[in-house]
Design an enzyme around this catalytic site. Structure first.
Site, PDB file in Angstrom:
ATOM      1  N   ASP A  14       0.765  -1.155  -0.132  1.00  0.00           N
ATOM      2  CA  ASP A  14       0.073   0.187  -0.129  1.00  0.00           C
ATOM      3  C   ASP A  14       0.831   1.397  -0.028  1.00  0.00           C
ATOM      4  O   ASP A  14       0.691   2.137   0.926  1.00  0.00           O
ATOM      5  CB  ASP A  14      -0.952  -0.022   1.297  1.00  0.00           C
ATOM      6  CG  ASP A  14      -1.690  -1.421   1.604  1.00  0.00           C
ATOM      7  OD1 ASP A  14      -1.941  -2.067   0.477  1.00  0.00           O
ATOM      8  OD2 ASP A  14      -1.698  -1.790   2.573  1.00  0.00           O
ATOM      9  N   GLU A 194     -11.179  -0.414  -3.779  1.00  0.00           N
ATOM     10  CA  GLU A 194     -10.167   0.135  -2.599  1.00  0.00           C
ATOM     11  C   GLU A 194      -9.139   0.706  -3.310  1.00  0.00           C
ATOM     12  O   GLU A 194      -8.824   0.919  -4.495  1.00  0.00           O
ATOM     13  CB  GLU A 194      -9.971  -0.772  -1.769  1.00  0.00           C
ATOM     14  CG  GLU A 194      -8.910  -1.848  -2.371  1.00  0.00           C
ATOM     15  CD  GLU A 194      -8.637  -3.025  -1.248  1.00  0.00           C
ATOM     16  OE1 GLU A 194      -9.362  -3.057  -0.231  1.00  0.00           O
ATOM     17  OE2 GLU A 194      -7.851  -3.630  -1.315  1.00  0.00           O
TER      18      GLU A 194
END
Length: 316
Positions: A14, A194
């Site tokens: 991420d 997402e």
């Protein structure tokens, strides 16, 4: 430099890189999911070997005590902000989902690595459900908050929402649904939209996002809108029917996604993302630490659309 070592930083999922002032800043999920750490360097290349500085650790108890996910570092009107997802437990809820909510920290000092960070609590939205992966951007004179959240009345894990901010930790406007999992490639393993990220090119604002389970099915989709259009009107947004960045078995790059964007000093747009170099994952992919941070230049087509290409092979 346009050909970075691949992986760029190991065991950091991420990934988020901010180019602000004279420095580049790097923040990402750590495999232990227990802290927030920032790296700072004068150049993008030097981030790779910059020492991480821990600026916050999760408490032993409470709403931010478990599974610290996907932090982002921003500077809003001179105030440093970290958004991150956290849960009060590692247990799944009755729907079989994690129990994350979004939280914010702020720092008013010049240097976010040495400054004092203040907990601002949960970034609350109209429904109290699983939420994660917030980002923020300035557009049309307003500060926007863009994130993923579970809707009570929509099947799946998360959709993408947009709202204007009153301040970095408070919404001003009602959320607008931008995208939900609907295509096959968004629904493999889990129904997921997402990890949104924003990049502007010519007369369009683009939002990339990630879809499906976090194994080799993970991939990136794309939304876009004209810069002059009202972003709170969902019908002004366009969505690619196909993924724009996917697993490349030939290069042994699996599940590329959860990206951010940065720029080189020359103004070239850079895709910052994570991917694994194998598919043989034991147990939950979430707890496999080898989603490594990787960088890749973005090409722009004559029609103004981005060309992310394919994930390049490991170089070391």
């Amino acid at each position: 430099m346009s050909h970075w070592p691949n992986p760029f930083i190991e065991q950091r999922a991420d990934p988020f890189i901010l180019h602000h002032g004279e420095h580049y800043y790097f923040i990402a999920s750590v495999p232990e999911y227990d802290r927030l750490e920032i790296r700072q360097a004068a150049t993008l290349d030097e981030l790779r070997n910059a020492a991480p500085v821990v600026v916050w650790r999760k408490p032993q108890h409470g709403p931010m005590s478990e599974l610290i996910w996907a932090p982002e570092l921003h500077n809003i009107d001179g105030v440093w902000v970290i958004y991150f997802a956290a849960a009060h437990t590692q247990a799944l809820d009755a729907q079989g989902m994690f129990q994350h909510r979004m939280f914010a920290l702020t720092c008013r000092d010049t240097d976010p690595l040495t400054g004092r960070w203040e907990e601002k609590g949960q970034v609350k939205t109209p429904f109290d459900t699983f939420a994660l992966d917030a980002t923020t951007f300035r557009h049309q004179g307003k500060q926007w908050y863009l994130w993923a959240q579970k809707a009570p009345d929509i099947a799946g894990n998360s959709n993408l929402y947009l709202a204007e901010l009153e301040n970095p930790w408070t919404l001003r406007s009602a959320p607008v649904l931008l995208s939900k999992p609907e295509y096959d490639w968004e629904c493999r393993g889990f129904l997921v939209n997402e990890g949104p990220a924003v990049v502007v090119h010519n007369n369009r604002l683009f939002v990339s996002y990630s879809a499906s389970a976090t194994d080799e099915n993970y991939c990136m989709g794309l939304l876009w809108i004209d810069l002059e259009a009202d972003p709170t009107q969902s019908d002004h947004w366009h969505k690619s029917p196909n993924p724009v960045f996917t697993t490349c078995r030939e290069h042994r790059q699996f599940g590329p996604g959860h990206n951010s964007f940065t720029t080189t000093p020359q103004g070239e747009d850079v895709l910052v993302y994570h991917a694994r170099n194998y598919t043989e994952i034991e147990g939950d992919p979430l707890y496999d630490p080898n989603r490594h941070t990787r960088l890749k230049l973005i090409d722009w087509k004559e029609n103004g659309m981005p060309d992310f290409g394919i994930p390049p092979a490991d170089t070391h």
